[in-house]
Design a protein around this motif. Structure first.
Motif, PDB file in Angstrom:
ATOM      1  N   ASN A   1      -5.535 -13.153  -6.232  1.00  0.00           N
ATOM      2  CA  ASN A   1      -6.246 -12.986  -4.968  1.00  0.00           C
ATOM      3  C   ASN A   1      -5.497 -13.551  -3.763  1.00  0.00           C
ATOM      4  OD1 ASN A   1      -8.626 -11.781  -3.855  1.00  0.00           O
ATOM      5  ND2 ASN A   1      -9.389 -13.828  -3.386  1.00  0.00           N
ATOM      6  N   THR A   2      -5.231 -14.869  -3.710  1.00  0.00           N
ATOM      7  CA  THR A   2      -4.500 -15.469  -2.592  1.00  0.00           C
ATOM      8  C   THR A   2      -3.345 -16.324  -3.120  1.00  0.00           C
ATOM      9  OG1 THR A   2      -5.786 -17.519  -2.496  1.00  0.00           O
ATOM     10  CG2 THR A   2      -6.639 -15.625  -1.255  1.00  0.00           C
ATOM     11  N   ALA A   3      -2.468 -16.721  -2.215  1.00  0.00           N
ATOM     12  CA  ALA A   3      -1.339 -17.574  -2.596  1.00  0.00           C
ATOM     13  C   ALA A   3      -1.828 -18.901  -3.171  1.00  0.00           C
ATOM     14  CB  ALA A   3      -0.446 -17.817  -1.383  1.00  0.00           C
ATOM     15  N   LEU A   4      -2.841 -19.493  -2.542  1.00  0.00           N
ATOM     16  CA  LEU A   4      -3.380 -20.770  -3.019  1.00  0.00           C
ATOM     17  C   LEU A   4      -3.969 -20.622  -4.420  1.00  0.00           C
ATOM     18  CD1 LEU A   4      -4.027 -23.728  -2.473  1.00  0.00           C
ATOM     19  CD2 LEU A   4      -6.205 -22.991  -1.453  1.00  0.00           C
ATOM     20  N   GLN A   5      -4.692 -19.554  -4.670  1.00  0.00           N
ATOM     21  CA  GLN A   5      -5.281 -19.327  -5.991  1.00  0.00           C
ATOM     22  C   GLN A   5      -4.195 -19.094  -7.039  1.00  0.00           C
ATOM     23  OE1 GLN A   5      -8.114 -16.456  -4.024  1.00  0.00           O
ATOM     24  NE2 GLN A   5      -9.385 -16.992  -5.777  1.00  0.00           N
ATOM     25  N   ALA A   6      -3.149 -18.393  -6.664  1.00  0.00           N
ATOM     26  CA  ALA A   6      -2.035 -18.129  -7.591  1.00  0.00           C
ATOM     27  C   ALA A   6      -1.350 -19.429  -7.981  1.00  0.00           C
ATOM     28  CB  ALA A   6      -1.037 -17.171  -6.948  1.00  0.00           C
ATOM     29  N   ALA A   7      -1.050 -20.268  -6.994  1.00  0.00           N
ATOM     30  CA  ALA A   7      -0.386 -21.540  -7.263  1.00  0.00           C
ATOM     31  C   ALA A   7      -1.276 -22.467  -8.075  1.00  0.00           C
ATOM     32  CB  ALA A   7       0.007 -22.210  -5.948  1.00  0.00           C
ATOM     33  N   SER A   8      -2.566 -22.482  -7.773  1.00  0.00           N
ATOM     34  CA  SER A   8      -3.521 -23.337  -8.489  1.00  0.00           C
ATOM     35  C   SER A   8      -3.659 -22.899  -9.939  1.00  0.00           C
ATOM     36  CB  SER A   8      -4.885 -23.293  -7.791  1.00  0.00           C
ATOM     37  OG  SER A   8      -5.841 -24.061  -8.495  1.00  0.00           O
ATOM     38  N   TYR A   9      -3.800 -21.590 -10.162  1.00  0.00           N
ATOM     39  CA  TYR A   9      -3.986 -21.071 -11.514  1.00  0.00           C
ATOM     40  C   TYR A   9      -2.770 -21.342 -12.385  1.00  0.00           C
ATOM     41  CZ  TYR A   9      -4.995 -17.837 -15.327  1.00  0.00           C
ATOM     42  OH  TYR A   9      -5.220 -17.296 -16.570  1.00  0.00           O
ATOM     43  N   ARG A  10      -1.579 -21.239 -11.797  1.00  0.00           N
ATOM     44  CA  ARG A  10      -0.351 -21.438 -12.566  1.00  0.00           C
ATOM     45  C   ARG A  10       0.107 -22.891 -12.617  1.00  0.00           C
ATOM     46  NH1 ARG A  10       3.796 -16.313 -12.234  1.00  0.00           N
ATOM     47  NH2 ARG A  10       2.331 -14.745 -13.008  1.00  0.00           N
TER      48      ARG A  10
ATOM     49  N   ASP B   1      -3.410 -25.474   5.924  1.00  0.00           N
ATOM     50  CA  ASP B   1      -4.820 -25.079   6.084  1.00  0.00           C
ATOM     51  C   ASP B   1      -5.211 -23.824   5.320  1.00  0.00           C
ATOM     52  OD1 ASP B   1      -5.292 -27.252   7.837  1.00  0.00           O
ATOM     53  OD2 ASP B   1      -4.499 -26.094   9.516  1.00  0.00           O
ATOM     54  N   ALA B   2      -4.649 -23.641   4.140  1.00  0.00           N
ATOM     55  CA  ALA B   2      -5.096 -22.535   3.282  1.00  0.00           C
ATOM     56  C   ALA B   2      -6.559 -22.748   2.907  1.00  0.00           C
ATOM     57  CB  ALA B   2      -4.234 -22.473   2.025  1.00  0.00           C
ATOM     58  N   ASP B   3      -7.319 -21.676   2.847  1.00  0.00           N
ATOM     59  CA  ASP B   3      -8.757 -21.732   2.589  1.00  0.00           C
ATOM     60  C   ASP B   3      -9.045 -21.854   1.089  1.00  0.00           C
ATOM     61  OD1 ASP B   3     -11.503 -21.441   2.477  1.00  0.00           O
ATOM     62  OD2 ASP B   3     -11.563 -19.758   3.882  1.00  0.00           O
ATOM     63  N   VAL B   4      -9.682 -22.950   0.683  1.00  0.00           N
ATOM     64  CA  VAL B   4      -9.985 -23.176  -0.744  1.00  0.00           C
ATOM     65  C   VAL B   4     -11.244 -22.447  -1.180  1.00  0.00           C
ATOM     66  CG1 VAL B   4      -8.876 -25.432  -0.719  1.00  0.00           C
ATOM     67  CG2 VAL B   4     -11.331 -25.271  -0.287  1.00  0.00           C
ATOM     68  N   ASN B   5     -11.987 -21.896  -0.258  1.00  0.00           N
ATOM     69  CA  ASN B   5     -13.285 -21.301  -0.590  1.00  0.00           C
ATOM     70  C   ASN B   5     -13.263 -19.774  -0.719  1.00  0.00           C
ATOM     71  OD1 ASN B   5     -14.786 -23.804  -0.542  1.00  0.00           O
ATOM     72  ND2 ASN B   5     -14.506 -23.774   1.690  1.00  0.00           N
ATOM     73  N   ILE B   6     -12.114 -19.164  -0.492  1.00  0.00           N
ATOM     74  CA  ILE B   6     -12.032 -17.706  -0.634  1.00  0.00           C
ATOM     75  C   ILE B   6     -12.278 -17.319  -2.087  1.00  0.00           C
ATOM     76  CG2 ILE B   6     -10.475 -15.713  -0.528  1.00  0.00           C
ATOM     77  CD1 ILE B   6      -9.117 -16.970   1.842  1.00  0.00           C
ATOM     78  N   GLN B   7     -13.148 -16.338  -2.298  1.00  0.00           N
ATOM     79  CA  GLN B   7     -13.512 -15.918  -3.652  1.00  0.00           C
ATOM     80  C   GLN B   7     -12.816 -14.621  -4.046  1.00  0.00           C
ATOM     81  OE1 GLN B   7     -17.771 -15.758  -4.051  1.00  0.00           O
ATOM     82  NE2 GLN B   7     -18.019 -17.965  -3.768  1.00  0.00           N
ATOM     83  N   GLY B   8     -12.544 -14.524  -5.365  1.00  0.00           N
ATOM     84  CA  GLY B   8     -11.901 -13.325  -5.894  1.00  0.00           C
ATOM     85  C   GLY B   8     -10.846 -13.714  -6.902  1.00  0.00           C
ATOM     86  N   GLY B   9     -10.283 -12.724  -7.600  1.00  0.00           N
ATOM     87  CA  GLY B   9      -9.241 -13.018  -8.563  1.00  0.00           C
ATOM     88  C   GLY B   9      -9.775 -13.524  -9.887  1.00  0.00           C
TER      89      GLY B   9
END
Length: 222
Positions: free
Chosen positions: A185-194, A207-215
């Motif tokens: 979904n987002t760059a932050l989610q990709a980095a967090s998941y991996r 200031d990447a948004d931690v609350n964006i949903q998806g993925g």
């Protein structure tokens, strides 16, 4: 390594076998099965150990000493210079090293702790100044699977290269750090998941948004 560095056609080795003349006794040719091309590798693992051991610096062979981090940076720089040449032709056709450079430039950066501003600029330039930038990304299966053009910042975050991420955050011109696209979904989610903690911190500092949903995991916090 500077802005004047370029691919020298006059020094191009057109016959791969020539490497055996230049590095005799150090490398060997390994035949691959299933119609895959042959590869050249060090003759024995002890060759690498010898060239990278600090004690060689006190011998007559000191000139051949290899520092691992510097070696990887030189290889990454060479890859980027070669890719610039490829991009200038608007095609990957007929460029024997294109597959290697496009696949491994970012892998070499994983061994680099810090780099010069010129190197960061070179990475940013390669990513943002060419229509072929997506060729720099290794996980082609995701691109084919999702039928979308992924953003550079997303791809770098998923791969986990600190050097490449710093390049696009500090020297690049990214438009939207929270751009949506890809299985995470987002760059932050990709980095967090991996599990790329340092990349997560860089993105949060921007200031990447931690609350964006998806993925896969809904949000970066899950």
């Amino acid at each position: 390594f500077d802005d004047e560095a370029h691919f020298n056609h006059d020094a191009h080795i057109y016959q791969p076998e020539q490497i055996f003349e230049l590095c005799s006794c150090l490398v060997v040719k390994v035949e691959k099965s299933n119609a895959k091309p042959s590869i050249i590798q060090l003759a024995h693992f002890s060759v690498k150990e010898y060239l990278m051991h600090s004690r060689i610096k006190d011998t007559m062979a000191a000139y051949f000493y290899l520092n691992e981090e510097i070696s990887h940076q030189l290889l990454a720089e060479a890859c980027l210079i070669y890719l610039e040449e490829v991009f200038s032709k608007k095609s990957f056709a007929g460029t024997q090293l294109a597959a290697y450079t496009a696949t491994y430039w970012i892998k070499h950066t994983a061994f680099i702790q810090e780099a010069s501003s010129q190197f960061y600029t070179k990475i940013s330039k390669c990513i943002y100044s060419s229509d072929h930038w997506i060729k720099l990304w290794i996980d082609r299966w995701e691109i084919l699977s999702y039928k979308v053009i992924l953003s550079p910042i997303y791809c770098i975050a998923a791969h986990g290269s600190n050097i490449a991420m710093k390049a696009i955050l500090s020297y690049g011109s990214y438009q939207n750090i929270d751009i949506i696209g890809g299985q995470y979904n987002t760059a932050l989610q990709a980095a967090s998941y991996r599990g790329h903690a340092s990349i997560v911190k860089m993105l949060l500092d921007k200031d990447a948004d931690v609350n964006i949903q998806g993925g896969r995991q809904s949000t970066a916090l899950q």
